[in-house]
Write a protein that holds these residues in place. Structure first.
Motif, PDB file in Angstrom:
ATOM      1  N   PHE A  77       0.974  -1.080  -0.035  1.00  0.00           N
ATOM      2  CA  PHE A  77       0.369   0.168   0.022  1.00  0.00           C
ATOM      3  C   PHE A  77       0.888   1.215  -0.068  1.00  0.00           C
ATOM      4  N   ARG A  78       1.115   1.927  -1.041  1.00  0.00           N
ATOM      5  CA  ARG A  78       2.001   2.747  -1.474  1.00  0.00           C
ATOM      6  C   ARG A  78       1.602   4.132  -1.623  1.00  0.00           C
ATOM      7  N   ASP A  79       0.142   4.476  -1.497  1.00  0.00           N
ATOM      8  CA  ASP A  79      -0.307   5.672  -1.460  1.00  0.00           C
ATOM      9  C   ASP A  79      -1.690   5.582  -0.534  1.00  0.00           C
ATOM     10  N   GLY A  80      -2.089   6.903   0.007  1.00  0.00           N
ATOM     11  CA  GLY A  80      -3.238   6.819   0.631  1.00  0.00           C
ATOM     12  C   GLY A  80      -2.771   6.634   2.242  1.00  0.00           C
ATOM     13  N   ARG A  81      -3.863   6.270   3.006  1.00  0.00           N
ATOM     14  CA  ARG A  81      -3.436   6.320   4.563  1.00  0.00           C
ATOM     15  C   ARG A  81      -4.264   5.098   5.040  1.00  0.00           C
ATOM     16  N   VAL A  82      -3.707   4.261   5.855  1.00  0.00           N
ATOM     17  CA  VAL A  82      -4.295   3.281   6.486  1.00  0.00           C
ATOM     18  C   VAL A  82      -4.829   4.064   7.969  1.00  0.00           C
ATOM     19  N   GLY A  89      -8.980 -10.303  14.327  1.00  0.00           N
ATOM     20  CA  GLY A  89      -9.890  -9.974  15.666  1.00  0.00           C
ATOM     21  C   GLY A  89      -9.241  -9.083  16.542  1.00  0.00           C
ATOM     22  N   THR A  90      -7.881  -8.702  16.345  1.00  0.00           N
ATOM     23  CA  THR A  90      -7.149  -7.725  17.291  1.00  0.00           C
ATOM     24  C   THR A  90      -6.917  -6.597  16.665  1.00  0.00           C
ATOM     25  N   SER A  91      -7.190  -5.527  17.201  1.00  0.00           N
ATOM     26  CA  SER A  91      -6.790  -4.171  16.607  1.00  0.00           C
ATOM     27  C   SER A  91      -5.363  -3.820  16.963  1.00  0.00           C
ATOM     28  N   VAL A  92      -4.792  -3.484  15.691  1.00  0.00           N
ATOM     29  CA  VAL A  92      -3.541  -3.191  15.430  1.00  0.00           C
ATOM     30  C   VAL A  92      -2.917  -1.950  15.096  1.00  0.00           C
ATOM     31  N   SER A  93      -1.893  -1.250  15.636  1.00  0.00           N
ATOM     32  CA  SER A  93      -1.518  -0.146  15.019  1.00  0.00           C
ATOM     33  C   SER A  93      -0.651  -0.214  13.718  1.00  0.00           C
ATOM     34  N   PRO A  94      -1.368   0.389  12.783  1.00  0.00           N
ATOM     35  CA  PRO A  94      -0.763   0.228  11.304  1.00  0.00           C
ATOM     36  C   PRO A  94       0.654   0.560  11.266  1.00  0.00           C
ATOM     37  N   GLU A  95       1.523  -0.337  10.800  1.00  0.00           N
ATOM     38  CA  GLU A  95       3.038  -0.158  10.881  1.00  0.00           C
ATOM     39  C   GLU A  95       3.188   0.081   9.196  1.00  0.00           C
ATOM     40  N   MET A  96       3.552   1.323   8.780  1.00  0.00           N
ATOM     41  CA  MET A  96       4.015   1.387   7.180  1.00  0.00           C
ATOM     42  C   MET A  96       5.311   1.426   7.213  1.00  0.00           C
ATOM     43  N   ASN A  97       5.910   0.788   6.137  1.00  0.00           N
ATOM     44  CA  ASN A  97       7.517   0.661   5.896  1.00  0.00           C
ATOM     45  C   ASN A  97       7.701   0.528   4.372  1.00  0.00           C
ATOM     46  N   ASN A  98       8.030   1.745   3.994  1.00  0.00           N
ATOM     47  CA  ASN A  98       8.444   1.933   2.422  1.00  0.00           C
ATOM     48  C   ASN A  98       7.524   1.348   1.550  1.00  0.00           C
ATOM     49  N   ASN A 122      -6.358   7.948  -2.360  1.00  0.00           N
ATOM     50  CA  ASN A 122      -6.400   9.366  -3.001  1.00  0.00           C
ATOM     51  C   ASN A 122      -6.836   9.208  -4.380  1.00  0.00           C
ATOM     52  N   ILE A 123      -7.542  10.318  -4.810  1.00  0.00           N
ATOM     53  CA  ILE A 123      -7.934  10.882  -6.218  1.00  0.00           C
ATOM     54  C   ILE A 123      -7.236  12.085  -6.582  1.00  0.00           C
ATOM     55  N   ALA A 124      -7.270  12.074  -8.122  1.00  0.00           N
ATOM     56  CA  ALA A 124      -6.590  13.222  -8.674  1.00  0.00           C
ATOM     57  C   ALA A 124      -6.577  13.163 -10.149  1.00  0.00           C
ATOM     58  N   PRO A 125      -6.572  14.357 -10.825  1.00  0.00           N
ATOM     59  CA  PRO A 125      -6.823  14.389 -12.288  1.00  0.00           C
ATOM     60  C   PRO A 125      -5.462  13.489 -12.986  1.00  0.00           C
ATOM     61  N   ALA A 126      -4.422  13.627 -12.469  1.00  0.00           N
ATOM     62  CA  ALA A 126      -3.301  12.664 -12.858  1.00  0.00           C
ATOM     63  C   ALA A 126      -2.316  12.216 -11.855  1.00  0.00           C
ATOM     64  N   GLU A 127      -1.484  11.308 -12.232  1.00  0.00           N
ATOM     65  CA  GLU A 127      -0.447  10.854 -11.363  1.00  0.00           C
ATOM     66  C   GLU A 127      -1.075   9.906  -9.990  1.00  0.00           C
ATOM     67  N   ASP A 151      -0.164  -0.755  -9.686  1.00  0.00           N
ATOM     68  CA  ASP A 151      -0.747   0.516  -9.146  1.00  0.00           C
ATOM     69  C   ASP A 151      -1.970   0.117  -8.226  1.00  0.00           C
ATOM     70  N   ALA A 152      -2.678  -0.859  -8.378  1.00  0.00           N
ATOM     71  CA  ALA A 152      -3.498  -1.400  -7.304  1.00  0.00           C
ATOM     72  C   ALA A 152      -3.123  -0.914  -5.857  1.00  0.00           C
ATOM     73  N   SER A 153      -2.040  -1.226  -5.704  1.00  0.00           N
ATOM     74  CA  SER A 153      -1.398  -0.603  -4.201  1.00  0.00           C
ATOM     75  C   SER A 153      -1.376   0.606  -3.841  1.00  0.00           C
ATOM     76  N   MET A 154      -1.687   1.714  -4.932  1.00  0.00           N
ATOM     77  CA  MET A 154      -1.867   2.885  -4.605  1.00  0.00           C
ATOM     78  C   MET A 154      -3.337   3.076  -4.191  1.00  0.00           C
ATOM     79  N   ALA A 155      -4.285   2.124  -4.628  1.00  0.00           N
ATOM     80  CA  ALA A 155      -5.674   2.338  -4.222  1.00  0.00           C
ATOM     81  C   ALA A 155      -6.402   1.665  -3.351  1.00  0.00           C
ATOM     82  N   PHE A 156      -5.633   0.541  -2.729  1.00  0.00           N
ATOM     83  CA  PHE A 156      -6.184  -0.327  -1.651  1.00  0.00           C
ATOM     84  C   PHE A 156      -5.061  -1.300  -1.190  1.00  0.00           C
ATOM     85  N   PRO A 157      -4.901  -1.407   0.048  1.00  0.00           N
ATOM     86  CA  PRO A 157      -4.034  -2.490   0.587  1.00  0.00           C
ATOM     87  C   PRO A 157      -4.113  -3.909  -0.342  1.00  0.00           C
TER      88      PRO A 157
END
Length: 860
Positions: A77-82, A89-98, A122-127, A151-157
């Motif tokens: 997941f390389r764009d957007g925000r978790v 079943g366990t709530s986990v603090s999201p750990e993003m790495n590169n 994220n949504i935009a006219p380009a990029e 680029d699916a990993s820009m739209a969802f994990p």
């Protein structure tokens, strides 16, 4: 022995617990480890689309099986925000790495795992992977996805690699006035408060992440007809689409029937829709069950010829073929990209040849496919068809003429080698062995070997794993009216020592219009063709009749002399087309004078009645005049060619030929008389008989007037802007003004290209040719170095084909040895990645040829 092509590559074990940093992108080793461990993927995604928002609040339920759970697992997941993450079943603090969401092993388990994720996309006219298009005609907004290659990993994990197929279930909350299209049909619609509607779609068959898609907005389904695929278009183009929809839908429906029978495999998905996307980055994208097509490729902005309509059929059939070759059976990794793209292109023509038996489809295959393939394959920047992609972040480098043009050209030769029946049976066996799964090139070769009994080891190794191509020459002699010697020779066009196994059909042409053909094989540096000995002495010889072979097949001196004197009266259209192509290759290799080619064109074009061949000859003549000949010769030749164009566009009895000659006028009319004709066409006092000029036709005339610095250009621009205030008109006006021959304009546009992220990518693409108009090289040369310097930014931010278009525009707009030196100095002085280096070498080859041709044939 069945061939197995295996890359001998050291793949490190990917264990994140030993890393300080997760890897960038998706390395092959990580992908292989995940593919061995993860299975039975199910994605359930829910997006909420808010008009004009730059993001979508979304949720995801992801289910999968693990074979082992003794190490962290990376989700891409390389764009957007978790925002929130729950693991089993366990709530986990999201750990993003590169660009990866790290799932710690303590939360994972062998067997089934379940993730619940709330994220922002994220949504935009380009990029961005989710793109917004705002219709300037009526203010409507459209949202669509484009995920290839990763680029699916820009739209969802997700596990964003082609060999981890999953089942997708989409739910979309959007304004009630919007229509949402996805891979499957809607299963439920629920009205919500606030003018919203929630649409739930049925679960898909297993597909790769890059094949999942959705499009949303006030789309309209046009020409809804039972048993025909659906066709959707934005609401402002409904009227234009209604007149074209039936033909497009019928082509797709006929293609489904033909391909289902040819592959012995029914259409593999529950439904098939086509969605016309304005400004789409490609001609089309083959999402399973929901192909997206570039709107401009279906709804023509210029008056279409028969060739344009057939090219549209090819596009429709290419994307349709992918439903089997790409979606049903998918390459395991993007180094086999050609396995889907090359076959889709070849099978599009195979299908069209069956559907349009009188349309000279294989002649059109040559015209559309081979020049682009040869133009890349004879450069030092060419690559093998099979490309080693160590990381999916580099997969964009695999796209280009090698997979889209060389691969289908080589496949045509393979079908010639195997025979049509074995070729078809091999494809059937391959697909049957990998339903909704993944495969490699070696699997396909194995299928071909199995059904044919032929060993293809050498053929596959040389044509698929080696770069470049052969040039094939012929020597022959006669005594007493009979052939006494006949030899084929090959050499590597790149100057190496590579030898290819070549299969082709030889043509022996006679002065009475008759001919004989001989099937020939060449597996060495040279070989005699014994079957030719004793046959009547021909007037000329051509070594690639019917275009079965791949390579530069050149005319020997005796044949060239005969052909240039008799080309216009040779009755076979396909043969005539191939001979014109060989002569043009002689121009590009500096063995045939460009001025002589243009004079040959001027002498023969009055008799040529084929629209596509005429367009090819005229296009090559324009290249010769604008790049290869000196100013004196150009002025003289363009005056003659312009006069022919002006006369033929109004008087030729064939409508398609009138359109061809009209299109030539804008590039030929640098003299005042020609520019006056362009103005008269815009004003309506001069007309192309029987042809209504369309939007792009008119803007091309305006662009030419601006580029040539005509005194009435600004007046014509303002008039056309008033006449065409549409959204597309604004795009074309933006592009036209890039052709202004002044330094301030060039600086403003170049800055806009690099520093205005809201500028739609298709606007920039449309304007690059105008910015670098052929007669403005002195104005644009100062931007050559900055254009090269910007390449890393371009590669990172833009869609796949943009980089090549950028290079071809800025390098292709130059003709001087000084510009050539700039490019080669840049290559020497900068440590750029290998993909960029090769792309630059591909583009600079034409400039290298221009300098060499001018040095040989232009008197200082």
């Amino acid at each position: 022995m069945v061939l197995r092509l295996v890359l001998v590559t050291a793949i490190a074990a990917f264990n994140i617990s030993t890393w300080a940093q997760a890897p960038e992108g998706i390395p092959r080793g990580l992908a292989r480890e995940r593919a061995a461990n993860v299975s039975q993927l199910r994605y359930s995604l829910h997006y909420t689309l808010v008009p004009h928002s730059d993001h979508a609040e979304s949720t995801e339920s992801l289910r999968f099986q693990l074979k082992h759970a003794n190490a962290p697992l990376l989700l891409d997941f390389r764009d957007g925000r978790v925002n929130t993450l729950t693991v089993n079943g366990t709530s986990v603090s999201p750990e993003m790495n590169n660009g990866h969401l790290v799932l710690a092993e303590k939360y994972l388990r062998v067997g089934e795992n379940a993730l619940e994720i709330h994220f922002t996309a994220n949504i935009a006219p380009a990029e961005k992977a989710i793109t917004r298009f705002e219709d300037r005609d009526d203010g409507s907004e459209y949202i669509y996805t484009l995920f290839v290659p990763m680029d699916a990993s820009m739209a969802f994990p997700c596990f964003d690699q082609p060999d981890l197929k999953g089942r997708f279930q989409l739910t979309m909350t959007a304004p009630a006035a919007w229509t949402v299209i996805s891979n499957t049909a809607p299963s439920e619609k629920l009205s919500l408060t606030g003018g919203l509607i929630q649409t739930t779609f049925g679960e898909t068959h297993p597909i790769s992440t890059y094949l999942f898609a959705f499009a949303a907005g006030p789309f309209v389904k046009v020409h809804p007809t039972p048993d025909l695929p659906g066709l959707y278009v934005r609401k402002s183009k409904v009227q234009a689409a209604e007149s074209e929809a039936g033909a497009v839908q019928q082509t797709a429906a006929d293609g489904i029937r033909y391909l289902s029978n040819y592959f012995a495999q029914p259409f593999p998905f529950p439904k098939y829709d086509m969605v016309l996307i304005p400004g789409f980055a490609y001609g089309g994208m083959e999402h399973a069950g929901a192909t997206f097509l570039r709107e401009e490729s279906v709804l023509f902005r210029s008056a279409p010829t028969a060739t344009n309509l057939l090219n549209r059929d090819v596009l429709v059939l290419h994307e349709l073929t992918h439903q089997w070759f790409g979606d049903f059976t998918t390459m395991r990794w993007f180094d086999d990209l050609w396995l889907k793209e090359g076959f889709a292109q070849y099978m599009a023509y195979q299908t069209l040849a069956a559907l349009r038996p009188d349309a000279e489809i294989w002649k059109r295959f040559y015209e559309a496919i081979k020049p682009a393939a040869y133009a890349i394959d004879e450069t030092q920047g060419t690559t093998p068809i099979y490309q080693d992609i160590p990381n999916l972040k580099d997969a964009k480098s695999a796209y280009g003429a090698i997979v889209y043009s060389k691969a289908p050209g080589v496949l045509k030769q393979l079908a010639f080698v195997l025979g049509d029946d074995n070729f078809r049976k091999g494809l059937q066996r391959y697909l049957a062995a990998h339903p909704y799964g993944n495969a490699e090139w070696s699997d396909l070769i194995g299928a071909f070997e199995s059904v044919s009994g032929q060993s293809l080891n050498e053929w596959a190794d040389m044509w698929i794993r080696h770069r470049g191509m052969p040039q094939v020459d012929v020597t022959w002699s006669c005594v007493s009216g009979q052939l006494t010697a006949f030899t084929l020779m090959q050499h590597d066009v790149l100057g190496g020592k590579t030898l290819w196994p070549i299969a082709s059909e030889m043509l022996l042409g006679y002065s009475d219009g008759t001919s004989q053909t001989i099937r020939a094989q060449l597996n060495a540096l040279s070989a005699p063709v014994q079957e030719a000995i004793g046959k009547p002495c021909p007037a000329y010889v051509f070594a690639n009749n019917r275009d079965f072979g791949y390579g530069l097949f050149m005319l020997d001196g005796r044949s060239s002399d005969y052909v240039t004197q008799h080309l216009g009266v040779m009755p076979d259209l396909f043969e005539r087309t191939l001979l014109w192509g060989s002569l043009w290759q002689s121009v590009r290799t500096a063995s045939f004078a460009p001025e002589q080619y243009v004079l040959l064109a001027l002498n023969n074009l009055p008799q040529e009645r084929d629209e596509a061949l005429t367009a090819s000859i005229v296009g090559h003549s324009e290249t010769a005049m604008h790049q290869y000949v000196g100013d004196q010769s150009r002025n003289r030749l363009t005056t003659q060619m312009e006069g022919m164009a002006a006369q033929r566009m109004v008087a030729d009895p064939d409508k398609d030929l009138r359109i061809v000659w009209f299109r030539a006028m804008s590039s030929l009319s640098e003299q005042q008389a020609g520019r006056d004709a362009l103005q008269a066409l815009l004003q309506g006092s001069l007309q192309v008989t029987g042809v209504q000029l369309r939007q792009q036709d008119r803007w091309r005339l305006v662009t030419a007037l601006i580029a040539y610095g005509d005194s009435h250009a600004e007046e014509m621009l303002q008039s056309e802007e008033k006449r065409d205030p549409s959204g597309d008109g604004k795009k074309y006006a933006y592009a036209a003004q890039a052709a202004r021959p002044d330094a301030a304009t060039k600086q403003r546009y170049f800055d806009d290209y690099l520093h205005h992220p809201e500028r739609p990518e298709d606007w920039i693409e449309e304007s690059l040719g105008a910015f670098n108009y052929w007669n403005q090289s002195s104005l644009t040369e100062p931007y050559l170095q900055p254009a090269l310097t910007a390449l890393p930014q371009i590669k990172q931010q833009r869609k796949i084909f943009f980089l090549v278009g950028w290079l071809n525009a800025f390098i292709g707009g130059q003709q001087s040895s000084a510009a050539q030196q700039q490019v080669h100095d840049y290559l020497k002085a900068n440590a750029i990645d290998e993909d960029l280096r090769l792309k630059i070498l591909q583009s600079v080859d034409e400039l290298d040829r221009t300098v060499a041709i001018r040095k040989k044939f232009v008197t200082p």
